[in-house]
Scaffold this motif. Structure first.
Motif, PDB file in Angstrom:
ATOM      1  N   ARG A  65      -6.379 -83.505  47.727  1.00  0.00           N
ATOM      2  CA  ARG A  65      -6.885 -84.861  47.973  1.00  0.00           C
ATOM      3  C   ARG A  65      -5.761 -85.891  48.125  1.00  0.00           C
ATOM      4  O   ARG A  65      -5.910 -86.864  48.867  1.00  0.00           O
ATOM      5  CB  ARG A  65      -7.779 -85.308  46.813  1.00  0.00           C
ATOM      6  N   TYR A  66      -4.669 -85.684  47.396  1.00  0.00           N
ATOM      7  CA  TYR A  66      -3.624 -86.701  47.323  1.00  0.00           C
ATOM      8  C   TYR A  66      -2.253 -86.097  47.628  1.00  0.00           C
ATOM      9  O   TYR A  66      -1.972 -84.955  47.266  1.00  0.00           O
ATOM     10  CB  TYR A  66      -3.581 -87.330  45.923  1.00  0.00           C
ATOM     11  N   GLU A  70       1.270 -90.056  45.849  1.00  0.00           N
ATOM     12  CA  GLU A  70       0.071 -90.793  45.441  1.00  0.00           C
ATOM     13  C   GLU A  70      -0.390 -90.405  44.037  1.00  0.00           C
ATOM     14  O   GLU A  70      -1.380 -90.936  43.538  1.00  0.00           O
ATOM     15  CB  GLU A  70      -1.064 -90.530  46.435  1.00  0.00           C
ATOM     16  N   LEU A  71       0.346 -89.491  43.398  1.00  0.00           N
ATOM     17  CA  LEU A  71      -0.036 -88.971  42.089  1.00  0.00           C
ATOM     18  C   LEU A  71       0.980 -89.354  41.019  1.00  0.00           C
ATOM     19  O   LEU A  71       2.175 -89.440  41.281  1.00  0.00           O
ATOM     20  CB  LEU A  71      -0.146 -87.444  42.142  1.00  0.00           C
ATOM     21  N   SER A  72       0.484 -89.582  39.820  1.00  0.00           N
ATOM     22  CA  SER A  72       1.346 -89.812  38.677  1.00  0.00           C
ATOM     23  C   SER A  72       0.750 -89.071  37.481  1.00  0.00           C
ATOM     24  O   SER A  72      -0.371 -88.559  37.545  1.00  0.00           O
ATOM     25  CB  SER A  72       1.473 -91.311  38.377  1.00  0.00           C
ATOM     26  N   LEU A  73       1.511 -89.025  36.400  1.00  0.00           N
ATOM     27  CA  LEU A  73       1.094 -88.354  35.175  1.00  0.00           C
ATOM     28  C   LEU A  73       1.219 -89.318  34.010  1.00  0.00           C
ATOM     29  O   LEU A  73       2.250 -89.974  33.851  1.00  0.00           O
ATOM     30  CB  LEU A  73       1.980 -87.123  34.922  1.00  0.00           C
ATOM     31  N   SER A  74       0.170 -89.422  33.198  1.00  0.00           N
ATOM     32  CA  SER A  74       0.257 -90.156  31.943  1.00  0.00           C
ATOM     33  C   SER A  74       0.916 -89.231  30.930  1.00  0.00           C
ATOM     34  O   SER A  74       0.352 -88.194  30.560  1.00  0.00           O
ATOM     35  CB  SER A  74      -1.139 -90.571  31.472  1.00  0.00           C
ATOM     36  N   TYR A  75       2.119 -89.613  30.474  1.00  0.00           N
ATOM     37  CA  TYR A  75       2.923 -88.692  29.662  1.00  0.00           C
ATOM     38  C   TYR A  75       3.461 -89.403  28.421  1.00  0.00           C
ATOM     39  O   TYR A  75       4.199 -90.377  28.523  1.00  0.00           O
ATOM     40  CB  TYR A  75       4.097 -88.156  30.481  1.00  0.00           C
ATOM     41  N   TYR A 159       2.093-101.190  36.384  1.00  0.00           N
ATOM     42  CA  TYR A 159       2.583 -99.950  37.014  1.00  0.00           C
ATOM     43  C   TYR A 159       2.048 -99.810  38.432  1.00  0.00           C
ATOM     44  O   TYR A 159       2.798 -99.496  39.369  1.00  0.00           O
ATOM     45  CB  TYR A 159       2.159 -98.757  36.165  1.00  0.00           C
ATOM     46  N   LEU A 160       0.764-100.054  38.613  1.00  0.00           N
ATOM     47  CA  LEU A 160       0.170 -99.910  39.943  1.00  0.00           C
ATOM     48  C   LEU A 160       0.597-101.040  40.874  1.00  0.00           C
ATOM     49  O   LEU A 160       0.611-100.857  42.094  1.00  0.00           O
ATOM     50  CB  LEU A 160      -1.354 -99.854  39.823  1.00  0.00           C
ATOM     51  N   ARG A 161       0.942-102.175  40.315  1.00  0.00           N
ATOM     52  CA  ARG A 161       1.472-103.256  41.145  1.00  0.00           C
ATOM     53  C   ARG A 161       2.854-102.864  41.681  1.00  0.00           C
ATOM     54  O   ARG A 161       3.186-103.138  42.832  1.00  0.00           O
ATOM     55  CB  ARG A 161       1.558-104.549  40.335  1.00  0.00           C
ATOM     56  N   VAL A 166       0.374 -95.186  44.358  1.00  0.00           N
ATOM     57  CA  VAL A 166      -0.293 -94.303  43.402  1.00  0.00           C
ATOM     58  C   VAL A 166      -1.800 -94.515  43.463  1.00  0.00           C
ATOM     59  O   VAL A 166      -2.296 -95.621  43.258  1.00  0.00           O
ATOM     60  CB  VAL A 166       0.226 -94.544  41.968  1.00  0.00           C
ATOM     61  N   LYS A 167      -2.513 -93.444  43.740  1.00  0.00           N
ATOM     62  CA  LYS A 167      -3.976 -93.503  43.865  1.00  0.00           C
ATOM     63  C   LYS A 167      -4.691 -92.743  42.745  1.00  0.00           C
ATOM     64  O   LYS A 167      -5.888 -92.919  42.539  1.00  0.00           O
ATOM     65  CB  LYS A 167      -4.414 -92.916  45.217  1.00  0.00           C
ATOM     66  N   ALA A 168      -3.968 -91.864  42.063  1.00  0.00           N
ATOM     67  CA  ALA A 168      -4.599 -91.033  41.029  1.00  0.00           C
ATOM     68  C   ALA A 168      -3.578 -90.695  39.954  1.00  0.00           C
ATOM     69  O   ALA A 168      -2.381 -90.585  40.225  1.00  0.00           O
ATOM     70  CB  ALA A 168      -5.161 -89.754  41.648  1.00  0.00           C
ATOM     71  N   VAL A 169      -4.079 -90.519  38.717  1.00  0.00           N
ATOM     72  CA  VAL A 169      -3.211 -90.244  37.576  1.00  0.00           C
ATOM     73  C   VAL A 169      -3.757 -89.045  36.804  1.00  0.00           C
ATOM     74  O   VAL A 169      -4.927 -89.023  36.415  1.00  0.00           O
ATOM     75  CB  VAL A 169      -3.116 -91.463  36.641  1.00  0.00           C
ATOM     76  N   PHE A 170      -2.912 -88.043  36.596  1.00  0.00           N
ATOM     77  CA  PHE A 170      -3.266 -86.916  35.726  1.00  0.00           C
ATOM     78  C   PHE A 170      -3.227 -87.392  34.273  1.00  0.00           C
ATOM     79  O   PHE A 170      -2.269 -88.036  33.840  1.00  0.00           O
ATOM     80  CB  PHE A 170      -2.266 -85.770  35.893  1.00  0.00           C
ATOM     81  N   VAL A 171      -4.275 -87.036  33.522  1.00  0.00           N
ATOM     82  CA  VAL A 171      -4.380 -87.454  32.120  1.00  0.00           C
ATOM     83  C   VAL A 171      -4.700 -86.221  31.274  1.00  0.00           C
ATOM     84  O   VAL A 171      -5.550 -85.407  31.653  1.00  0.00           O
ATOM     85  CB  VAL A 171      -5.482 -88.519  31.933  1.00  0.00           C
TER      86      VAL A 171
END
Length: 277
Positions: A65-66, A70-75, A159-161, A166-171
């Protein structure tokens, strides 16, 4: 104490090739595949194998999808997002090879990313061990890490600003976490929050499966877990889990009390007994 004294040494790149992240990802892919291919009669490890297959499917769908940018991770260095990070990295080689490049001919694969975007939202009173572990593993796993000292909502807004791509974040949220009971693999944020897709590949993992994965693959983890901490927050609301107090193999906390390591806990319902909230 160093946050990476447990487990085996982190995978090395041996200086091979210009893209160290790709080398690392292929090593982790081989490690996960080797675990899946090794027969076992251990009930927990067989459950872990099933969970890996499901989580990889979710990650592969996210990567369809991305685009990587466009992807990030909450870490935050905790056990759940650590498992998620390893699975994402192990999934990248196959998924990237199937993605067409946006700048080359449609038959050419997309270039392999050199870093994985991630966001660390620090609690107001963070553990030094957690900060150290996040810093160390960010280098080891080639994270493009942004650190924020703001509360979650303004941290995400900023962060998104700064990274509008970035359109989606892995959590790494799991079903037994606060606010995790009704989540699915893909959930848009609520209307009053910054807009992005939350992706939860390990949502249905159980506590003992998380530790089964970490220990079977010998993934280094934060040293606090060896002192009886089972869920990490800040120093003001996080304590060693009383369910692990005393017994063989105990380690002392700052007050000299003895606690067994986190991986000896078995029950999901006891995971947060060391948290005030």
């Amino acid at each position: 104490m160093s946050g990476t004294q447990n487990g085996s040494a982190p995978p090395t790149t041996n200086g091979a090739g210009p893209n160290e992240l790709e080398v690392l990802c292929r090593e982790l892919q081989a490690k996960v595949d080797g675990f899946l291919d090794t027969p076992t009669e251990d009930e927990v490890l067989n459950s872990v194998k099933n969970q890996i297959i499901v989580a990889r499917g979710v990650i592969d769908e996210a990567l369809r999808r991305y685009r990587p940018e466009e992807l990030s991770l909450s870490y935050n260095g905790g056990k759940d997002c650590l498992v998620l990070l390893i699975l994402i990295l192990a999934s990248l080689p196959t998924s990237i090879s199937l993605q067409p490049s946006s700048t080359q001919s449609s038959s050419s694969p997309r270039p392999f990313p050199r870093r994985l975007q991630a966001l660390y939202i620090r609690p107001p009173l963070p553990f030094a061990e957690v900060d150290e572990f996040v810093a160390t593993t960010s280098e080891t796993y080639h994270l493009d890490l942004t650190t924020s000292n703001q509360p979650m909502k303004p941290a995400l807004t900023a962060y998104l600003r700064e990274r509008p791509e970035v359109k989606a974040v892995f959590v790494g949220t799991r079903r037994t976490d606060p606010h995790g009971a009704d989540l699915t693999f893909f959930d848009e944020t609520d209307a009053d929050w910054p807009r992005f897709m939350r992706i939860h590949p390990v949502i249905d993992w159980h506590y003992r499966e998380v530790w089964g994965f970490i220990r079977a693959l010998q993934i280094p983890y934060c040293s606090l877990y060896d002192k009886g901490y089972t869920s990490l927050g800040g120093t003001d609301d996080t304590h060693p889990n009383p369910a692990l107090k005393g017994g063989k193999g105990s380690n002392s906390d700052a007050d000299g009390q003895q606690f067994r390591p986190a991986y000896e806990l078995m029950e999901d319902r006891e995971e947060r007994l060391g948290r005030d909230r």
